[in-house]
Structures are given as structure tokens and as C-alpha cells.
Design an enzyme around this catalytic site. Structure first.
Site: not given
Ligand code: COA
Length: 388
Positions: A274, A325
């Protein structure tokens, strides 16, 4: 005398500006609608903890709270219910528009179009009197479930069930989809999911809604944009993606192995992570309890066991927590909804948050227009092909 040069409040961009990709960590405005507190894993709507609302209120009370700022009294709730129930049905033309949608279309696309159609039935602008937009917000709240259910029935080659005014919003949705209402514990789990999905401050779709509101565009355009934003799997579409992942894994005994492989392959795992919560999503325990109840009701613990396996490895290996979710996807599956209806169900809840934010943006508006750092070609001259 020459006219004075107009003063611009826009600061000159710095030579190497700091970019906040994805607006990560940026506070863009104030809101009194909800507060997300990642440090304590908590979320409040208008000052009430979401768990407290789930324990003591129904979705209609929460919808009233988000739109009006206070929980309703008994008589206010009764009036709100009467108003919502009388607005539920959609016009014959609207039904025909939905009937004509391609059966292969995704229900988020059909819903986006159905909501947009509602916006063609009157001329609307932003900045109109609040009572007019509140009336439109009520119409959207009452009619969106009917649009979703009507589309579901038609895409499955069935006639639609008209809304019933003697049922709650949750009961009526089951009735319009399946022609019957399940036991109270299933309806309650659905109602709780609607409360949990209702509002979450400046998430992508709400911010989209506010951006559209900020140009003084109308509430239907803003909500249509919100639906488009919610559809994406990084946002609302994740509840569908989670269920597809569960079905791909198939067997709870394979969950841990699957997750280990996925982590090695650096896959993005749906339903985890998140932008704001880094130590757990405040809404997950309540929704997980609903999933446990539904699994017991169905006598099927496949998805709860699978959830446990996936969550255990993700926490151990990457310390990333599940988001709402993750339990909501399998919960809707156990309730009998098609997977591609999960995000439209999210819309029938989040419409409350979106419209509350639309009203708030309108009440204290400033056009949302950020700056960008240009990285394209330096300014150059056109080499004309034809002499003019
Ligand atoms: N699966 C695998 N790795 C994940 C992850 C996931 N669902 N969510 C975060 N990470 C990892 C990222 O790859 C990143 O790793 P790194 O530092 O080695 O590159 C680290 O955790 C930090 O994540 P970041 O991309 O900075 O988080 P964000 O704030 O940009 O992204 C989301 C948040 C929600 C977009 C992301 O967690 C995601 O895409 N989740 C899956 C989709 C989802 O469930 N969405 C509903 C949200 S309520």
C-alpha cells in the site's frame, strides 16, 4: 502609462527540481472526510474509527455520515432510506442502453458508460448549489447498484430484477443480481465490505474525482473519471486480480511454494502493499473476519487457508502486508459474484467517498494544475518543407 505586469504566484521552477513521482508523500490539500493514520494502522471517517462503524452501523448510515458530516438520527436515517429507495430504479432508456453493451465488455467499462449516460439526462456544472449536487450524489448512490445488476443479468442472457423498495441496499443488490437474498450473516459481511470500501482520503480515484471537480466540471464527469481510475489493478482492480491469482494457485498446499517462486521472480503480488500503510492495512482484520464467517457458512476453507500460506511467506520474506483487496476478493467469490463484478461493487461503495470529496472540493475550490519538469528536446526551429 503601461499596464503593470500581472503578479504570478507560481514560483520559477528550480534548476534541478525535486520530483515526487506518483505524488508520493505530497500533501496537496486539506480534507475533513477521512483520516488515514499509517503509524497506528487506523482509519477514521469524519472522526469515527472504521471498525467502530462496522460494528455498530449499516452502510446507509455510513453513506449519510460521509455525505453530511454527522451520523444520522433515527428520523434522519429513515428519511435518507426513503429517499435512496425511491431513486433506485433507472429509466427505460437507461435499461436499453445497458442492454446494448457488448456482452464481452468488462463490467467496469459498462458501468463507466452507464454512469456517464445518467449525466446526459440533465445539464450539470460544477459550482452549483450544494443541495443540487447532494441530490445528484443520492441518485448515483441509489442507481449505481441497479446499473451493475442490470448489466450482470443481461450479460448472462437473463431478464433483470427490478429494485425492491422494502430491502436494504445490501439485500436489494443480492435480490437484483440473483433474485433472492442470502442469510443475514452473508448480507452483513457484504454490508461491512461496503463500509470498509467507502472512503480512503486522497487515493488515486478520489484524487481523480477532485481534479475533475477542480475545473468546475460536473459531478457525473468526476465520478466517471473516478471509475476509470479505480479500474486499474494497482487500485480497485486488485480485488479481481487477487481472485484470479487464488484460482491460478488452485490448492492451499501450493500457496507457500507459489509465493516463494513469485518473490524470486520479482513478481508484483496482487493484494499486497500500500502506498500509505507500510505496517498493515487498518481494514484487513475486519474483512478477514468476514471472510472466515463466509468460509464457515459455505463449508469451504480453501481461500482462508490459501490466504494464510501466501501472507505468511510474504511477511517473512518481504515484510509486506496484505491490503483490503486480499480478503475482499475471495469474500465476494464465496458470496457468488462473478469475478469481474468485484470492482463495480467497490464503486457502489466508493461513490459515497467520491461524492463527499466532490462537494468538499467545490466548497473550497482551486484549479488543480501542478508543474512538470520538461525533459524533451531543447527549443528548435522548424525546417519548412514548402516555402510560404
Ligand atoms: N508485490 C511485490 N512487491 C511489492 C508489492 C507487491 N504487491 N508491493 C510493493 N512491493 C515492493 C516494491 O517492488 C518495492 O520493492 P523495491 O524497493 O525492492 O523496488 C517496495 O515493495 C516498495 O514498494 P513501492 O513500489 O514503493 O510501493 P508503492 O507505494 O509505489 O506501491 C502499490 C503501492 C499498492 C501500488 C503496490 O504495493 C502494488 O502494486 N500492490 C499490488 C496491487 C494492489 O494490491 N493494489 C491495491 C492497493 S490497495
Amino acid at each position: 502609462m503601461a499596464a503593470a505586469k500581472p503578479k504570478s504566484k507560481t514560483k520559477k521552477p528550480a534548476k534541478t527540481p525535486k520530483i515526487f513521482k506518483g505524488l508520493d508523500g505530497v500533501i496537496v490539500d486539506e480534507t475533513a472526510v477521512s483520516k488515514v493514520m499509517p503509524e497506528t494502522n487506523s482509519l477514521t471517517y469524519r472522526g469515527y474509527a472504521v471498525q467502530d462503524l462496522c460494528a455498530h452501523c449499516c452502510f446507509e448510515e455510513v453513506a449519510y455520515l460521509l455525505l453530511n458530516g454527522e451520523l444520522p438520527t433515527k428520523s434522519q436515517l429513515a428519511a435518507f432510506r426513503r429517499d435512496e429507495r425511491k431513486r433506485r430504479d433507472i429509466s427505460r432508456d437507461h435499461v436499453e442502453v445497458i442492454r446494448k453493451f457488448p456482452k464481452s465488455a468488462h463490467p467496469m467499462d459498462t458501468l463507466r458508460t452507464a454512469v456517464s449516460y445518467l449525466g446526459t439526462t440533465e445539464i450539470a456544472w460544477g459550482g452549483e448549489a450544494e443541495r443540487i449536487d447532494k441530490r445528484r450524489a443520492m441518485d448515483l448512490l441509489a442507481k449505481i447498484p441497479t446499473m451493475i445488476a442490470t448489466d450482470y443479468r443481461f450479460r448472462n442472457g437473463k431478464n433483470r430484477y427490478k429494485p425492491k423498495p422494502d430491502l436494504t441496499m445490501a439485500e436489494n443488490f443480492f435480490h437484483m443480481c440473483f433474485g433472492k437474498v442470502p442469510p443475514p450473516e452473508v448480507v452483513r459481511a457484504f454490508d461491512i465490505s461496503l463500509i470498509l470500501y467507502a472512503e480512503h482520503s486522497f487515493n488515486a480515484s478520489t484524487f481523480t474525482t477532485r481534479v475533475i471537480a477542480s475545473s468546475r466540471s460536473d459531478i457525473y464527469s468526476a465520478v466517471t473519471g473516478g471509475i476509470g481510475s479505480l479500474k486499474g489493478p494497482l487500485h480497485g482492480g486488485a480485488n479481481e486480480a487477487v481472485m484470479h491469482m487464488f484460482l491460478e494457485i488452485g490448492d492451499p498446499a501450493k500457496a507457500e511454494r507459489w509465493m516463494k517462486d513469485a518473490i524470486v521472480k520479482k513478481k508484483l503480488i496482487m493484494g499486497f502493499g500500500h502506498r500509505v500503510y507500510k505496517w498493515g492495512d487498518s481494514r484487513v482484520p475486519t474483512m478477514r473476519a468476514c471472510l472466515d464467517d463466509l468460509a464457515a457458512w459455505k463449508g469451504d476453507d480453501t481461500w482462508t487457508r490459501m490466504s494464510d500460506g501466501l501472507q505468511k511467506v510474504m511477511l517473512e520474506e518481504k515484510n509486506i502486508h496484505p491490503n483490503l483487496d486480499f480478503p475482499a476478493g475471495p469474500a465476494y467469490y464465496l458470496m457468488g459474484f462473478d469475478i469481474d463484478m468485484f470492482t463495480p461493487i467497490f464503486v457502489m461503495s466508493r461513490i459515497t467517498g467520491w461524492t463527499a470529496h466532490y462537494l468538499e472540493q467545490n466548497a473550497s475550490n482551486k484549479l488543480i494544475r501542478p508543474l512538470s519538469a520538461y525533459t524533451g528536446k531543447a527549443q528548435r526551429k522548424v525546417k519548412a518543407l514548402v516555402k510560404r
